[in-house]
Design a protein around this motif. Structure first.
Motif, short mmCIF file in Angstrom:
data_model
loop_
_atom_site.label_atom_id
_atom_site.label_comp_id
_atom_site.label_asym_id
_atom_site.label_seq_id
_atom_site.Cartn_x
_atom_site.Cartn_y
_atom_site.Cartn_z
N TYR A 183 0.69 -1.09 0.06
CA TYR A 183 0.12 -0.01 0.00
C TYR A 183 0.74 1.03 -0.08
CZ TYR A 183 -3.71 3.29 1.69
OH TYR A 183 -4.47 4.40 1.83
N GLU A 187 -1.44 2.07 -3.76
CA GLU A 187 -2.81 2.99 -3.75
C GLU A 187 -2.34 4.25 -2.67
OE1 GLU A 187 -2.69 -0.23 -3.25
OE2 GLU A 187 -4.18 -0.97 -4.79
N ASN A 446 -7.75 -3.27 2.62
CA ASN A 446 -8.70 -3.79 1.49
C ASN A 446 -9.65 -2.95 1.54
OD1 ASN A 446 -6.66 -5.49 0.26
ND2 ASN A 446 -7.58 -7.34 1.60
N LYS A 448 -10.24 -0.04 2.82
CA LYS A 448 -9.98 1.33 2.31
C LYS A 448 -9.82 1.47 0.91
CE LYS A 448 -6.94 4.82 3.63
NZ LYS A 448 -5.70 5.63 4.71
N ILE A 449 -9.26 0.58 0.14
CA ILE A 449 -9.11 0.40 -0.95
C ILE A 449 -10.26 0.52 -1.80
CG2 ILE A 449 -7.91 -0.70 -3.02
CD1 ILE A 449 -5.36 -1.50 -0.91
N GLU A 453 -11.74 3.01 -4.37
CA GLU A 453 -12.07 2.57 -5.94
C GLU A 453 -13.54 2.61 -6.14
OE1 GLU A 453 -10.76 -1.48 -5.97
OE2 GLU A 453 -8.88 -1.13 -6.40
#
Length: 503
Positions: A183, A187, A446, A448-449, A453
């Motif tokens: 991370y 991202e 995950n 947060k990503i 997205e």
């Protein structure tokens, strides 16, 4: 030639003790055991660490067994690293043997078969109490030492831990650490750069490869929850005997990285957890590290420095470390210098290298008017050893070739059913049997990503909708020039019709 009477007096004076002690056996002169010339090690100095060394088949494991039994009888818990799988017999009494009776008659002490309270521990998928620790408990410094990172990579590891602390991201297992690492240069690159400075992708790639190497040795089984509480190593049974904790390591002999990782984390946790005791009368816990060369052979300079520091400091917590290996030269000199009790079984002089090792070993022992140390080292029989300990004032005791007492427990492994009974009756197996995989850095990042997205997708769709709406409006609203032209054309058309009508 010295008389037996002089030798007996020499041993009695050198090994006299006012406090509690462990009897190792009877001293020998000219290959003969002197009845009741007992070699005794004070409990007070057992936290000054020790060494059990000797060639294969000379009795090192039985010496370890004898020490563990007698410590347990004195109410002192023990942790044994069982790499060969031959220590589980401590849970059953010795069946006895005429040769054992003969040996004890020569020593001058009775033989009493006993079983001892045993706990079976495991680092792998083998049955037993599962030993685990979280990445957070390791901390950035210890994890960097284990991974043998450069100074720059250590700095990145410290930043990763700081980011997780600042953002309340639990680092429980290796997949958590890997996720944050990825991370930081993926991202979350902008976030990391803004808060902690730029992080090099080449450095994070190197750290990632080293973590994968550790995982391949089975470390993913060790990192996680429920974390093992080191205070559970110090349990006493209802009869006042210390538990003998046997860590089964038969399936990780070819994975020294995992072994050294566990050992260093365990020692660090014990040092952080146990209170300072100063100059106590007895140790709180004794650890025997069998096949000790596995720790030192694969260790980096940074890791060796860490081990040396812990060996020096941990004795003030009442902890004794005993290294079991074939040759004293397997242990670094810096560590060897810290060891108070030395039990040296026979060495074999087959090669020039062997003879050199024997000479170096002999120089590590006190001079004796009764022995030629180099000669004795090659002539000791099975179950015999040269012993040098520390008395209650911390002074080296006289060197004594010793006929060692026999183990009181079985000198063999447990059967499968006996082993199952020990494990099934364990309270700790139930306590640490459940694998906990609560929400941690991996899941939180995950999520947060995914949210980022989704938000980016929504913003993109909204922008596309706005563009379509704008295009539609432009198509229905006339350009002023076109508007004028259209009007003029319409007028010309009307005038043309009027002209035709007037004609």
């Amino acid at each position: 030639m010295a008389s037996k009477e002089d030798f007996f007096e020499h041993i009695e004076k050198g090994y006299s003790t006012k406090g509690d002690f462990i009897t190792m056996g009877a001293a020998m002169l000219n290959g003969e055991a002197i009845n009741s010339a007992l070699v005794k090690v004070p409990l007070k100095t057992l936290n000054r660490h020790g060494l059990i060394a000797g060639a294969t088949g000379t009795g090192k494991t039985k010496t370890l067994q004898v020490l563990a039994e007698n410590l347990s009888d004195k109410g002192i818990p023990v942790l044994l690293m069982d790499l060969k799988g031959d220590l589980s017999g401590l849970a059953q009494p010795s069946p006895g043997h005429p040769k054992i009776d003969e040996r004890h008659a020569k020593i001058g002490i009775p033989f009493e078969p006993k079983r001892f309270p045993v706990e079976i521990l495991s680092l792998s998928e083998q049955d037993g109490v599962k030993l685990r620790a979280t990445v957070s408990e390791f901390g950035p410094v210890l994890l960097s030492r284990i991974l043998d990172l450069s100074e720059t990579q250590e700095g990145i590891t410290a930043v990763i831990f700081k980011y997780c602390d600042d953002n309340k991201l639990p680092l429980l297992d290796l997949k958590d650490f890997k996720k944050v690492l990825q991370y930081a240069t993926g991202e979350g690159k902008e976030e990391f750069t803004k808060e902690y400075g730029r992080i090099s992708t080449s450095s994070t790639g190197t750290i990632l490869r080293k973590i994968i190497e550790l995982e391949q040795q089975g470390a993913d089984l060790f990192f996680g929850e429920k974390s093992f509480d080191v205070n559970d190593l110090t349990r006493i049974d209802e009869e006042g005997r210390g538990y003998i904790n046997i860590l089964r390591l038969t399936d990780i002999q070819d994975r020294p990285k995992l072994f050294s990782t566990f050992m260093l984390s365990l020692l660090a946790e014990i040092y952080d957890t146990f209170p300072e005791l100063g100059d106590s009368e007895r140790p709180e816990l004794i650890l025997f590290i069998d096949e000790a060369h596995l720790i030192f052979n694969e260790a980096s300079k940074a890791l060796l420095d860490q081990i040396e520091s812990i060996v020096k400091l941990i004795r003030s917590k009442g902890i004794g470390l005993y290294f079991v290996t074939q040759n004293p030269t397997d242990v670094p000199n810096e560590v060897l210098a810290q060891l108070g009790l030395k039990v040296q079984h026979a060495l074999r002089a087959f090669t020039a290298r062997d003879r050199k090792a024997i000479k170096l070993t002999a120089e590590n022992y006190p001079l004796s008017e009764f022995y030629d140390t180099k000669e004795v080292l090659t002539s000791l029989g099975i179950g015999e050893a040269l012993i040098s300990a520390l008395d209650e004032k911390g002074r080296p005791t006289p060197l004594a070739a010793t006929l060692l007492r026999a183990p009181m427990s079985r000198m063999d492994i447990l059967t499968e059913n006996e082993l199952k009974d020990v494990i099934d009756s364990s309270k700790l197996v139930k306590k640490y049997g459940e694998v906990i995989d609560r929400e941690s850095a991996y899941e939180i990042l995950n999520e947060k990503i995914e949210k980022a997205e989704e938000l980016a997708k929504e913003e993109k769709e909204e922008a596309q909708t706005k563009r379509r709406t704008s295009n539609t409006r432009r198509s229905t609203r006339q350009n002023p020039v076109i508007k004028v032209l259209t009007s003029a054309t319409f007028i010309r058309g009307v005038l043309g019709v009027l002209k035709k009508v007037m004609r």
